[in-house]
Design an enzyme around this catalytic site. Structure first.
Site, PDB file in Angstrom:
ATOM      1  N   GLY A  40      16.641 -21.704  41.386  1.00 24.53           N
ATOM      2  CA  GLY A  40      16.499 -21.960  40.394  1.00 24.53           C
ATOM      3  C   GLY A  40      15.089 -21.040  39.799  1.00 24.53           C
ATOM      4  O   GLY A  40      15.578 -20.571  38.101  1.00 24.53           O
ATOM      5  N   ASN A  51      10.979 -31.685  34.869  1.00 23.02           N
ATOM      6  CA  ASN A  51      11.004 -31.812  36.282  1.00 23.02           C
ATOM      7  C   ASN A  51       9.864 -33.389  36.242  1.00 23.02           C
ATOM      8  O   ASN A  51      10.047 -34.400  36.984  1.00 23.02           O
ATOM      9  CB  ASN A  51      10.644 -30.796  37.000  1.00 23.02           C
ATOM     10  CG  ASN A  51       9.348 -30.295  36.431  1.00 23.02           C
ATOM     11  OD1 ASN A  51       9.449 -29.106  35.712  1.00 23.02           O
ATOM     12  ND2 ASN A  51       8.465 -29.301  37.526  1.00 23.02           N
ATOM     13  N   GLN A 101      16.447 -29.561  36.324  1.00 26.22           N
ATOM     14  CA  GLN A 101      16.596 -30.781  36.419  1.00 26.22           C
ATOM     15  C   GLN A 101      17.578 -31.895  35.912  1.00 26.22           C
ATOM     16  O   GLN A 101      18.044 -33.015  36.198  1.00 26.22           O
ATOM     17  CB  GLN A 101      15.195 -31.388  35.707  1.00 26.22           C
ATOM     18  CG  GLN A 101      13.909 -31.360  37.077  1.00 26.22           C
ATOM     19  CD  GLN A 101      14.294 -31.721  38.754  1.00 26.22           C
ATOM     20  OE1 GLN A 101      14.826 -32.727  38.486  1.00 26.22           O
ATOM     21  NE2 GLN A 101      12.950 -31.082  38.958  1.00 26.22           N
ATOM     22  N   SER A 147      19.935 -25.530  40.215  1.00 27.08           N
ATOM     23  CA  SER A 147      19.042 -24.924  41.919  1.00 27.08           C
ATOM     24  C   SER A 147      19.763 -25.969  42.305  1.00 27.08           C
ATOM     25  O   SER A 147      19.983 -27.640  42.544  1.00 27.08           O
ATOM     26  CB  SER A 147      17.410 -25.354  41.658  1.00 27.08           C
ATOM     27  OG  SER A 147      17.485 -24.998  43.010  1.00 27.08           O
ATOM     28  N   GLY A 148      20.324 -25.666  43.793  1.00 29.92           N
ATOM     29  CA  GLY A 148      20.890 -26.389  44.493  1.00 29.92           C
ATOM     30  C   GLY A 148      21.017 -27.517  45.082  1.00 29.92           C
ATOM     31  O   GLY A 148      21.436 -28.972  45.067  1.00 29.92           O
ATOM     32  N   HIS A 149      19.927 -27.310  45.697  1.00 31.10           N
ATOM     33  CA  HIS A 149      19.132 -28.139  46.330  1.00 31.10           C
ATOM     34  C   HIS A 149      18.406 -29.210  45.386  1.00 31.10           C
ATOM     35  O   HIS A 149      17.705 -29.952  46.089  1.00 31.10           O
ATOM     36  CB  HIS A 149      17.426 -27.734  47.047  1.00 31.10           C
ATOM     37  CG  HIS A 149      16.845 -27.320  45.906  1.00 31.10           C
ATOM     38  ND1 HIS A 149      15.149 -28.191  46.105  1.00 31.10           N
ATOM     39  CD2 HIS A 149      16.362 -26.217  45.477  1.00 31.10           C
ATOM     40  CE1 HIS A 149      14.446 -27.300  45.465  1.00 31.10           C
ATOM     41  NE2 HIS A 149      14.852 -26.605  45.041  1.00 31.10           N
ATOM     42  N   CYS A 204      -1.783 -29.907  43.840  1.00 30.00           N
ATOM     43  CA  CYS A 204      -2.723 -30.291  45.248  1.00 30.00           C
ATOM     44  C   CYS A 204      -1.929 -29.820  46.146  1.00 30.00           C
ATOM     45  O   CYS A 204      -3.041 -29.270  46.806  1.00 30.00           O
ATOM     46  CB  CYS A 204      -2.516 -31.996  45.062  1.00 30.00           C
ATOM     47  SG  CYS A 204      -1.477 -32.760  45.366  1.00 30.00           S
TER      48      CYS A 204
HETATM   49  C1  LIG Z   1      12.601 -27.509  35.829  1.00 35.90           C
HETATM   50  C2  LIG Z   1      12.609 -26.593  37.439  1.00 35.90           C
HETATM   51  N1  LIG Z   1      13.085 -25.176  37.834  1.00 35.90           N
HETATM   52  C3  LIG Z   1      13.161 -24.961  38.201  1.00 35.90           C
HETATM   53  C4  LIG Z   1      12.843 -24.828  39.576  1.00 35.90           C
HETATM   54  C5  LIG Z   1      11.978 -23.954  40.512  1.00 35.90           C
HETATM   55  O1  LIG Z   1      13.908 -24.545  41.407  1.00 35.90           O
HETATM   56  P1  LIG Z   1      13.915 -23.490  42.817  1.00 35.90           P
HETATM   57  O2  LIG Z   1      12.457 -24.344  43.671  1.00 35.90           O
HETATM   58  O3  LIG Z   1      15.424 -23.595  43.422  1.00 35.90           O
HETATM   59  O4  LIG Z   1      13.153 -22.355  42.783  1.00 35.90           O
HETATM   60  C6  LIG Z   1      13.063 -26.738  39.640  1.00 35.90           C
HETATM   61  C7  LIG Z   1      12.263 -26.901  40.657  1.00 35.90           C
HETATM   62  O5  LIG Z   1      11.284 -26.793  41.547  1.00 35.90           O
HETATM   63  C8  LIG Z   1      12.324 -27.188  38.731  1.00 35.90           C
HETATM   64  O6  LIG Z   1      12.211 -28.810  38.314  1.00 35.90           O
END
Ligand SMILES: Cc1ncc(COP(=O)(O)O)c(C=O)c1O
Ligand SMILES: Cc1ncc(COP(=O)(O)O)c(C=O)c1O
Ligand code: FES
Ligand code: FES
Lengths: 194, 384, 384, 194
Positions: free
Chosen positions: B69, B149, B177, B197-199, B323
């Site tokens: 992402g 998020n 998200q 983002s895949g994960h 944190c």
């Molecule tokens: C809103 C949002 N954007 C971007 C990311 C970044 O994704 P990634 O960890 O796959 O780079 C995240 C997650 O960490 C996210 O919650």
């Protein structure tokens, strides 16, 4: 997750000496709600300036709680003079070490203790002069400037080795660099002027 | 173990692993090679591209596979910068993920850009007035996330996109998200670029997507070979691309579940926590949130301590501060919402997936009641 | 199937898959989270970091995980640009991979940089004079690959690094092809930054490394969260990182094999082809090449046709042109070496791994003899 | 790998009419060694201008070979007048289609055929005027300028739809855009001047 020692976890899960201390005659407070980290230390000191009891109230992370608990254990039974020599390293050592990003928790313990002692003795503690640069190790810009001028430090690495500043979370590294650079620039300007 | 941190990352679905495994173990060919062995892989990558496109109602040719992402977000901003080198203004929000926010700071501090960070109100809702008034001929791109998020607050992307496009400005949305939790339709929303983002949707880590609308003059962020039609260099991460295709197919099918089962369980957890633990408050607009997210603050205690006690009980969640970096500050999202320090420091984010059960919520509540109580008993800021 | 295209990509080693699988299937936690479940992953990521460091004789803190070799290359150049914003000159070679070369063109065309592309001679050896004379106070970085992907020609990195560092200029090397085939020691070589790619050494695709020497003021290319100590945003690709750690451990152990068994088989193939097919020539310095690489040109025939005929026999190799892009031009590497068109168009790259056998080489030769003959019989440029 | 039709593979693996043709009275050559693509087409034409035999020698990729083979099959038996009407699309259709990046192979076939016919008729073929922009579809800048001026084309997409240029490998797209822009700028300048 933090690499907390067993001792830290023990003192976090089963902290010693929690709560207000009835009959406390020395209190030291440090940190604040806004900081996310606060400690109120209660001491009962007898007529020989010996700490016969200690307790704490802490708002903070696991290592803040553990550091507070450890501190009370360390100082119970000490004279105030001996207690005044307790450093944040003593607290960290007692806990089998702290992650470097968490060293500030032990610094908080040391600070609260100093304040409690001063409170008992009726002394006013002045805030350290200068601007706080490294919160993890409680180091101000004036301390760094002093060390650069008098101890030949030349870069952030030197500062970390000498004063610890920057050796924790590292978020102050940029500002340390700035202070070092400015100080050295002033020194050069001076020596050129001479 | 109770895993309730699905906005951080998700379990890879079994079906996804089954789908990708042959492309790790057996069909390892480079898809652009000139032999049949590579062709097998290439066809499967095409299928995955179609699955991803279908998921967000795009055309397969509009899908660029990235590594995460963060890369998608960086690539979107980069494309705008390259397309309009003379424009030096960017609009984002105060609650964007660091993948947008830190990049904007970098552009501001090092590259001479001016960035308008649109503020939010106490419920995390955007200040549209500021957004629309900030738009000018100098604006290269507007980037507003689909859903936040931390709080799960959803932004009205179609409405914003329309206003932004009226001015002829590019519009990007970080849907990392939103995807998999609520329906995402790039055509209906009218966005120019969109990040996934895949994960976050039960695919492995290390794979992402940037949707780029046909007609957008895109320039690559990763510059190298001809992969992805010259829009992203680097040998294709075939197994993960194939995994992501499958994950998108599953996610599309699971959206109704999100809005029923998952929402119900989340609401159940929320209600019990609010009812049974005093001085507790929800962060974000409860009426307009992702169905899986609950950001909840417990007054006068600190988040990491809560997490540690939950961890003792095998519960995995997040706090409201970065944190891990050693920082004690509440997250920029809670700060932007002016959540009081008293509850911001004690904020926990629960984020569910369809794997969670109601029974798990009961365990969480039973764990938290004594945990919060204990921490409050030692807090100098707690007075009952 | 005979797979002899290992400079393009490699089979993922079984041991590597075994190592990574639990971190796909079971331990999916985000390594920076605050619970024990994530800790398991984090510890394993640390181990992988140490394995990678050990592989190239670096410290674990000097290893940044990226998504591929291309990202590593881009990130290295980007770091130099950010560190020295006032310096507008870059030195690379004419035979760099597109991950460096295309980026340099981009910087030249769009960002006001001047790039010196150091030429090579007919054997693919660098023109050191041009390199050293081009260095100036305006030079932000010098990037020279450790070994070339097409010809396998090895450059004397330690020697070059010394000269570059004397001038106080940053030195980066793309060791994507060198790694796993010849020993790589960042300390002995004295480089500032070095790129690796997992899928060239039997790890999966989509994982890379940028080594950054301690003391180098690095600024991230992917800007986002705190991952990799703030040097690369994006949730860590845990399973692939763990895979890469294992792959590095295996690669280190396999280097001696490369220099004996693999080299012997390669030489055997080379000798047979040169002896048994007329008008055939080797590209690149035969005395100073990766032990696994053979770039060989067959006069008067065209590479893609050869590949198609080999594919009929189940043999997977590459040609000397970027033919997947539809381009008919020989690769920039062969052009830089002034390989005559007659053999450049008919160049095939064979690249071995330790999985290849001598028997396979015999099959290749037996396949190529009639194939080349057939193509020559229909070529207007073939006269015996 | 290319998505070649079965027909392409068949004509590549077992090409028809390979080799020099004895008694050929019309020869057309196109492409070159440097280009990576070359075709020499041999025709035997009888007194009625009917092609009674054809053969080829080709240097190039699988689809170049297949296109050459297909071409000879298509034109055998045709009169020269009919053969002159054979287009590159006919060749591609005969093969069940070609990947768009490979359309230039069929263009090469058409070009060689034109040259062979001219050779037979003793006509000198002039090189197309202008600068070659799209090699895949053999389109020059003059042709694009003309289309922009006379057919109201406004962007590369229009050009591709109208002239095919740019619809193959795509490497000419930037240059097409340039030509379109320049032409439109000139037109505007003119109309303003008027
Ligand atoms: C809103 C949002 N954007 C971007 C990311 C970044 O994704 P990634 O960890 O796959 O780079 C995240 C997650 O960490 C996210 O919650
Ligand atoms: C020398 C060299 N550098 C960089 C790369 C790019 O690596 P990746 O495909 O992992 O981005 C490659 C391989 O394609 C290579 O051979
Ligand atoms: S503030 Fe953390 S190391 Fe200085
Ligand atoms: S040159 Fe290939 S489409 Fe024009």
């Amino acid at each position: 997750m933090w690499n907390y020692s067993e001792k830290v976890m023990e003192h976090f899960l089963k902290p010693k000496n929690v709560g207000e201390l009835e009959g406390a005659n020395a209190i030291g407070e440090t940190g604040s709600l806004n900081c996310g980290d606060a400690l109120k230390l209660y001491l009962k000191v007898n007529e020989n300036e010996r700490i016969i009891d200690a307790s704490f109230m802490t708002f903070g992370c696991a290592s803040a709680v553990a550091s507070s608990s450890a501190l009370t254990e360390i100082i119970k039974g000490m004279t105030l003079d001996d207690a005044a020599k307790v450093t944040n390293d003593d607290i960290a050592d007692y806990l089998g070490g702290l992650p470097k990003e968490k060293m500030h928790c032990s610094v908080m313990g040391q600070a609260a203790l100093k304040k409690a002692i001063a409170d008992f003795r009726g002394i006013q503690i002045l805030e350290k002069p200068g601007e706080m640069i490294c919160e993890c190790f409680d180091v101000t810009d004036l301390e760094i400037i002093d060390a650069v001028k008098n101890n030949g430090l030349e870069n952030t690495e030197d500062v970390t080795n000498y004063l610890k500043a920057g050796g924790g979370c590292g978020k102050c590294l940029d500002r340390i660099e700035e202070v070092v650079h400015k100080t050295m620039a002033t020194m050069e300007a001076h020596s050129e002027a001479e | 173990m109770i895993y309730i941190d699905n906005n951080a990352t998700t379990r890879v679905a079994d079906e996804v692993i089954q789908e990708m495994l042959p492309y790790l173990e057996q069909f390892y060919g480079n898809p652009s090679s000139m032999y049949g062995f590579a062709d097998t892989v290439n066809k499967k990558v095409q299928q995955a591209r179609a699955q991803v496109a279908e998921f967000i109602n795009a055309d397969p040719g509009e899908i660029i596979f990235t590594s995460c992402g963060t890369e998608s977000d960086n690539a979107a901003i980069n494309a705008a910068i390259n397309a309009f080198p003379q424009k030096k203004h960017i609009i984002a929000t105060e609650v964007e993920h660091p993948a947008i926010r830190s990049l904007c700071f970098h552009l501001q501090d090092k590259k001479g850009y001016k960035v308008t960070f649109v503020p939010v109100d106490k419920k995390g809702r955007l200040d549209f007035d500021t957004l629309y008034k900030a738009m000018s001929d100098d604006t290269a791109i507007v980037s507003v996330m689909w859903a936040n998020n931390e709080t799960g607050v959803i932004f009205p992307i179609a409405e914003i996109a329309e206003k932004v496009k009226e001015k002829g400005i590019w519009f990007h949305t970080d849907a990392v998200q939103g995807a998999g939790k609520i329906p995402i339709d790039v055509k209906a929303a009218g966005v120019d670029m969109l990040s996934l983002s895949g994960h976050k949707i039960h695919a492995p880590k290390g794979i992402g997507v940037l949707y780029v609308r046909k007609g957008i003059k895109f320039s690559p962020f990763l510059i190298g070979g001809h992969q992805e039609k010259g829009r992203r260099g680097g040998t294709e991460n075939t197994a993960s691309i194939i995994a992501l295709g499958k994950a998108c197919e599953l996610a599309k099918a699971n959206i109704p579940l999100m809005n029923t089962q998952v929402r119900e369980i989340r609401d159940y957890l929320e209600t019990r926590l609010l009812d049974e633990i005093p001085a507790t408050s929800v962060n974000g607009d409860r009426g307009n949130r992702l169905p899986n997210t609950l950001s909840i603050g417990f007054d006068a205690v600190e988040g990491e301590s809560i997490l540690m006690l939950m961890n003792q009980a095998g519960i995995c969640a997040s706090s409201g501060s970065a944190c891990t970096s050693g920082s004690l500050d509440p997250s920029h999202v809670l700060m932007a919402m002016q959540v009081p320090f008293k509850s911001a420091h004690g904020t926990i984010r629960f984020s569910l997936s369809h794997y969670n059960t109601k029974a798990e919520m009961d365990t969480i509540v039973e764990t938290l009641i004594p945990a919060i109580d204990r921490l409050r008993q030692m807090s100098p800021f707690w007075k009952d």
